[in-house]
Design a protein around this motif. Structure first.
Motif, PDB file in Angstrom:
ATOM      1  N   GLU A  48       0.817  -1.296  -0.013  1.00  0.00           N
ATOM      2  CA  GLU A  48       0.190   0.007  -0.004  1.00  0.00           C
ATOM      3  C   GLU A  48       0.917   1.226  -0.134  1.00  0.00           C
ATOM      4  O   GLU A  48       0.317   2.385  -0.327  1.00  0.00           O
ATOM      5  N   LEU A  49       2.228   1.201   0.292  1.00  0.00           N
ATOM      6  CA  LEU A  49       3.119   2.315   0.359  1.00  0.00           C
ATOM      7  C   LEU A  49       3.214   2.668  -1.209  1.00  0.00           C
ATOM      8  O   LEU A  49       3.579   3.876  -1.269  1.00  0.00           O
ATOM      9  N   VAL A  50       2.988   2.003  -2.094  1.00  0.00           N
ATOM     10  CA  VAL A  50       3.248   2.363  -3.610  1.00  0.00           C
ATOM     11  C   VAL A  50       2.074   3.196  -3.705  1.00  0.00           C
ATOM     12  O   VAL A  50       0.921   2.972  -3.485  1.00  0.00           O
ATOM     13  N   GLY A  51       2.382   4.419  -4.201  1.00  0.00           N
ATOM     14  CA  GLY A  51       1.234   5.452  -4.335  1.00  0.00           C
ATOM     15  C   GLY A  51       1.382   6.512  -3.318  1.00  0.00           C
ATOM     16  O   GLY A  51       0.960   7.725  -3.628  1.00  0.00           O
ATOM     17  N   ARG A  52       1.419   6.138  -2.105  1.00  0.00           N
ATOM     18  CA  ARG A  52       1.601   6.792  -0.847  1.00  0.00           C
ATOM     19  C   ARG A  52       2.927   7.748  -0.804  1.00  0.00           C
ATOM     20  O   ARG A  52       3.294   8.761  -0.569  1.00  0.00           O
ATOM     21  N   LEU A  53       4.118   6.869  -1.241  1.00  0.00           N
ATOM     22  CA  LEU A  53       5.336   7.178  -1.090  1.00  0.00           C
ATOM     23  C   LEU A  53       5.870   7.479  -2.612  1.00  0.00           C
ATOM     24  O   LEU A  53       6.040   6.391  -3.368  1.00  0.00           O
ATOM     25  N   SER A  54       6.160   8.642  -3.198  1.00  0.00           N
ATOM     26  CA  SER A  54       6.484   8.902  -4.367  1.00  0.00           C
ATOM     27  C   SER A  54       7.730   8.146  -4.766  1.00  0.00           C
ATOM     28  O   SER A  54       8.003   7.642  -6.027  1.00  0.00           O
ATOM     29  N   VAL A  55       8.727   8.014  -3.766  1.00  0.00           N
ATOM     30  CA  VAL A  55      10.196   7.329  -4.168  1.00  0.00           C
ATOM     31  C   VAL A  55       9.937   5.932  -4.521  1.00  0.00           C
ATOM     32  O   VAL A  55      10.783   5.387  -5.148  1.00  0.00           O
ATOM     33  N   LEU A  56       8.828   5.245  -4.353  1.00  0.00           N
ATOM     34  CA  LEU A  56       8.781   3.774  -4.386  1.00  0.00           C
ATOM     35  C   LEU A  56       8.177   3.435  -5.949  1.00  0.00           C
ATOM     36  O   LEU A  56       7.067   3.946  -6.138  1.00  0.00           O
ATOM     37  N   ALA A  57       9.131   3.010  -6.423  1.00  0.00           N
ATOM     38  CA  ALA A  57       8.564   2.304  -7.860  1.00  0.00           C
ATOM     39  C   ALA A  57       7.786   1.079  -7.800  1.00  0.00           C
ATOM     40  O   ALA A  57       6.623   1.020  -8.468  1.00  0.00           O
ATOM     41  N   ARG A  58       7.956   0.122  -7.037  1.00  0.00           N
ATOM     42  CA  ARG A  58       7.289  -1.074  -6.906  1.00  0.00           C
ATOM     43  C   ARG A  58       7.832  -1.737  -5.603  1.00  0.00           C
ATOM     44  O   ARG A  58       8.798  -1.586  -5.021  1.00  0.00           O
ATOM     45  N   VAL A  59       7.004  -2.923  -5.196  1.00  0.00           N
ATOM     46  CA  VAL A  59       7.544  -3.864  -4.227  1.00  0.00           C
ATOM     47  C   VAL A  59       7.469  -5.190  -4.676  1.00  0.00           C
ATOM     48  O   VAL A  59       6.625  -5.545  -5.330  1.00  0.00           O
ATOM     49  N   VAL A  60       8.610  -5.895  -4.749  1.00  0.00           N
ATOM     50  CA  VAL A  60       8.808  -7.296  -5.147  1.00  0.00           C
ATOM     51  C   VAL A  60       8.708  -8.194  -4.113  1.00  0.00           C
ATOM     52  O   VAL A  60       9.534  -8.002  -3.261  1.00  0.00           O
ATOM     53  N   PRO A  61       7.866  -9.242  -4.278  1.00  0.00           N
ATOM     54  CA  PRO A  61       7.759 -10.260  -3.184  1.00  0.00           C
ATOM     55  C   PRO A  61       9.185 -11.259  -3.491  1.00  0.00           C
ATOM     56  O   PRO A  61       9.075 -11.763  -4.677  1.00  0.00           O
ATOM     57  N   ALA A  62       9.747 -11.469  -2.365  1.00  0.00           N
ATOM     58  CA  ALA A  62      10.834 -12.578  -2.483  1.00  0.00           C
ATOM     59  C   ALA A  62      11.043 -13.040  -1.020  1.00  0.00           C
ATOM     60  O   ALA A  62      11.026 -12.284  -0.205  1.00  0.00           O
ATOM     61  N   GLU A  63      11.396 -14.283  -0.991  1.00  0.00           N
ATOM     62  CA  GLU A  63      11.926 -15.005   0.524  1.00  0.00           C
ATOM     63  C   GLU A  63      13.155 -14.759   0.283  1.00  0.00           C
ATOM     64  O   GLU A  63      13.891 -15.144  -0.341  1.00  0.00           O
ATOM     65  N   TYR A  64      13.579 -14.175   1.606  1.00  0.00           N
ATOM     66  CA  TYR A  64      15.167 -13.801   1.530  1.00  0.00           C
ATOM     67  C   TYR A  64      15.714 -14.122   3.113  1.00  0.00           C
ATOM     68  O   TYR A  64      16.982 -14.172   3.210  1.00  0.00           O
ATOM     69  N   GLN A  65      14.763 -14.017   4.162  1.00  0.00           N
ATOM     70  CA  GLN A  65      15.151 -14.144   5.506  1.00  0.00           C
ATOM     71  C   GLN A  65      15.837 -15.466   5.953  1.00  0.00           C
ATOM     72  O   GLN A  65      16.789 -15.621   6.806  1.00  0.00           O
ATOM     73  N   THR A  66      15.276 -16.567   5.312  1.00  0.00           N
ATOM     74  CA  THR A  66      15.995 -17.818   5.425  1.00  0.00           C
ATOM     75  C   THR A  66      16.332 -18.579   4.216  1.00  0.00           C
ATOM     76  O   THR A  66      15.963 -19.877   4.261  1.00  0.00           O
ATOM     77  N   GLY A  67      17.048 -17.946   3.507  1.00  0.00           N
ATOM     78  CA  GLY A  67      17.240 -18.563   2.180  1.00  0.00           C
ATOM     79  C   GLY A  67      17.123 -17.805   1.177  1.00  0.00           C
ATOM     80  O   GLY A  67      16.013 -17.001   1.080  1.00  0.00           O
ATOM     81  N   PHE A  68      18.049 -17.311   0.161  1.00  0.00           N
ATOM     82  CA  PHE A  68      17.764 -16.527  -0.755  1.00  0.00           C
ATOM     83  C   PHE A  68      18.494 -16.953  -2.054  1.00  0.00           C
ATOM     84  O   PHE A  68      19.580 -17.222  -2.109  1.00  0.00           O
ATOM     85  N   ASP A  69      17.611 -16.920  -3.231  1.00  0.00           N
ATOM     86  CA  ASP A  69      18.291 -17.223  -4.513  1.00  0.00           C
ATOM     87  C   ASP A  69      18.243 -16.105  -5.364  1.00  0.00           C
ATOM     88  O   ASP A  69      17.394 -15.791  -5.891  1.00  0.00           O
ATOM     89  N   ALA A  70      19.625 -15.329  -5.415  1.00  0.00           N
ATOM     90  CA  ALA A  70      19.578 -14.061  -6.265  1.00  0.00           C
ATOM     91  C   ALA A  70      19.377 -14.381  -7.770  1.00  0.00           C
ATOM     92  O   ALA A  70      18.671 -13.763  -8.358  1.00  0.00           O
ATOM     93  N   ASP A  71      19.893 -15.621  -8.484  1.00  0.00           N
ATOM     94  CA  ASP A  71      19.251 -16.023  -9.654  1.00  0.00           C
ATOM     95  C   ASP A  71      18.058 -16.295 -10.083  1.00  0.00           C
ATOM     96  O   ASP A  71      17.469 -15.753 -11.009  1.00  0.00           O
TER      97      ASP A  71
END
Length: 418
Positions: A48-71
């Motif tokens: 919901e911050l997208v649109g309220r904060l002009s700096v934000l282009a978008r929010v990308v969902p990704a699991e990263y806290q217990t394992g992260f695959d950059a590729d």
């Protein structure tokens, strides 16, 4: 902040709401992409911050806290490859941000250093190998092992989770008999709102209690070279929950003592192979010798970035973002004044009244008074930094004046509870 960023050229892994609001005032519109855990996006309303904060282009969902695959992330979100800098917004995002930066060929902490400073036990092992002063420490698997550790070290110990921040789960135990009752709060600490529902695996570290003044050191590092260093004086609650109650920048320590702290922090940085970013370490000085408490490979919290910016009259976060973009800013070598923050600690209960905000703002030197509670709100016991009720920020010509102003203003504020 005059940072030239195009659309979606900055990736923030882990949404710090305060940082994003600040970026919204300082950075170009649409320049920031946030990568966040799917369940955290839903629970905290990050989308919901997208649109309220002009700096934000978008929010990308990704699991990263217990394992992260950059590729895998880049295969799914190829537009992220156009980023010019990557930063962690949270403690739990340090490792993922380092890996994503490395995958994109951008400056960062380095995966190994990020992992070391995200695990308090690995940090202790590194410091010991580097010959840096540590308290006695041991990974303990249950209350009985912690009791034995305490008995070997003056019937006292500190229990802390190996993977938490903000003093969550940290307990200073003054009697081994207290350990069984205190164990669960450390072994299974409460989940902070920014943590994924999958859970953050942690172990329990028992440490020797150190008696002395606590300080932190903030290093700005570019390609392995320390280009700026600051020492902060810290104030913490006495008793079993050592939550920070205030900070002052720069430290009021004599020059030789400040140099000792900068030296050990620099040695810790080098031992970890930390490459680029901010390294925030905490130390307790015992008989003139700095002993390591903790270290984080990210921006410090608790208003320390603001204190540095005020005390040295330069944009500390701006310089941080520039080194993450591969630049080499020229920070000042000495402070021009001082700044202090004093946190407001209301008693637990339901807030029935607030007084003194106007007199607090009138104290000479006060720059900001922020109350994070209101009449009708419930105040929980202060078990971590997230449970404080606000803060006072003040300036002074020297550390003593800044601290006096912050304390005097905080003393004007009265939060009554039922």
């Amino acid at each position: 902040m005059d940072l030239d960023l195009g659309p979606a050229e900055m990736i923030v892994v882990g949404a710090s709401l305060g940082t994003l609001r600040w970026f919204d005032e300082e950075l170009p519109a649409g320049s920031v992409v946030v990568v966040e855990e799917p369940d955290v996006i839903s629970r905290r309303g990050i989308g919901e911050l997208v649109g309220r904060l002009s700096v934000l282009a978008r929010v990308v969902p990704a699991e990263y806290q217990t394992g992260f695959d950059a590729d895998a992330l880049l295969a799914r979100e190829p537009d992220l490859a156009g980023a010019r800098l990557v930063m962690p917004g949270l403690e739990y995002a340090v490792g993922a941000a380092a890996r994503l930066a490395a995958r994109l060929g951008l400056p960062g902490a380095g995966a190994e250093a990020a992992d070391v400073f995200s695990d308090k036990h690995r940090m202790r092992l590194l410091a010991a190998d580097a010959g840096l002063p540590n308290p006695a420490y041991e990974l303990v698997g249950g209350p009985a092992e912690a009791v034995e550790f305490a008995r070997r070290h003056g019937d006292r110990c500190v229990l802390k989770p190996t993977r938490r921040s903000g003093s969550l789960g940290v307990r200073l135990v003054a009697d081994p008999a207290e350990i069984p009752a205190a164990w669960a709060a450390t072994a299974a600490p409460e989940a902070p709102p920014e943590a994924t529902d999958r859970g953050l695996p942690t172990q329990v570290l028992a440490e020797q209690v150190l008696d002395g003044r606590e300080h932190s050191v903030e290093l700005l590092v570019a390609d392995g070279e320390v280009i700026f260093g600051n020492v902060t004086d810290k104030r913490v609650l006495p008793g079993p929950l050592p939550v920070e109650t205030g900070h002052t920048v720069p430290s009021a320590l004599p020059g030789a003592a400040r140099r000792d702290l900068l030296d050990v922090a620099g040695r810790l940085c080098a031992a970890a192979g930390f490459r680029t970013g901010v390294l925030h370490s905490e130390w307790i000085v015992v008989d003139g010798v700095p002993h390591l408490v903790e270290c984080a490979a990210r921006l410090p919290g608790d208003m320390i970035t603001a204190l540095i910016s005020i005390g040295y009259e330069f944009g500390f976060i701006d310089a941080y973002l520039r080194v993450l973009r591969g630049e080499r800013p020229a920070p000042p070598t000495r402070p021009t004044g001082a700044a202090a923050v004093e946190f407001l600690l209301a008693d637990p209960g339901t807030v029935t009244g607030v007084e003194g905000l106007r007199p607090a703002r009138r104290v000479p030197g006060v720059l900001e008074v922020q109350l994070d509670t209101a009449v009708g709100a419930t105040v929980a016991p202060v078990t971590s930094s997230g449970r404080r009720s606000g803060h006072v920020l003040a300036w002074g010509v020297d550390p003593a004046e800044a601290e006096r102003a912050a304390r005097a203003a905080a003393a004007e504020i009265r939060v009554t509870v039922a």
